[in-house]
Design an enzyme around this catalytic site. Structure first.
Site, PDB file in Angstrom:
ATOM      1  N   GLY A   1       4.010  -4.132   0.897  1.00  0.00           N
ATOM      2  CA  GLY A   1       4.325  -5.020  -0.211  1.00  0.00           C
ATOM      3  C   GLY A   1       5.112  -4.339  -1.307  1.00  0.00           C
TER       4      GLY A   1
ATOM      5  CG  HIS B   1      -1.107   1.313   0.960  1.00  0.00           C
ATOM      6  ND1 HIS B   1      -1.379   2.662   0.897  1.00  0.00           N
ATOM      7  CD2 HIS B   1      -1.468   0.810  -0.227  1.00  0.00           C
ATOM      8  CE1 HIS B   1      -1.888   2.942  -0.284  1.00  0.00           C
ATOM      9  NE2 HIS B   1      -1.948   1.843  -0.987  1.00  0.00           N
TER      10      HIS B   1
END
Length: 132
Positions: free
Chosen positions: A29, A55
């Site tokens: 993200g 991540h």
């Protein structure tokens, strides 16, 4: 690695059949105003990082610094100018999660790609944010 997503390579026995040819997909993200990515695992990533990858980009500013240094209206206007709709439960969340509160996700993903830890597969463009 603690907190890192699993990114197993193609043909690994622990990933579903649907991902056997490509490797395990991992969503990385971005921020409210930047892109996100889908990466896939690699053989080298399996050897070097135990089948894990990044991540996200990580914070550049603490939540407190973001709240104190950024203006709610300015952040909202920039997102609106980019065509991104936003709904939040509290104005302070806008500043805490503002794009400038985070490192550049593209640079982080490019580093993983260049190191062959994981491979860039898809770049995603934000269209809306719901936070609360």
């Amino acid at each position: 690695r603690k907190g890192s997503p699993r990114a197993f390579p193609p043909h690994h026995p622990l990933i579903p059949v649907d991902y056997q040819l490509t490797g395990q997909p991992v969503i990385v993200g971005g921020t409210m105003g930047t892109c996100s990515y889908v990466l896939t695992g690699t053989d080298q990533g399996m050897r070097d990082t135990f089948g894990s990858t990044c991540h996200g980009a990580g914070r550049a500013l603490s939540r407190n610094k973001s709240r104190n240094n950024l203006d709610y209206g300015d952040v909202l206007k920039r997102l609106e100018d980019m065509g991104i709709s936003i709904r939040v439960a509290s104005p302070k969340l806008i500043m805490e999660e503002a794009p400038e509160s985070y490192k550049d996700v593209t640079q982080v993903v490019q580093t993983c790609h260049d190191a062959n830890i994981s491979k860039m597969a898809i770049k995603l463009k934000p269209i809306a944010v719901v936070k609360g």
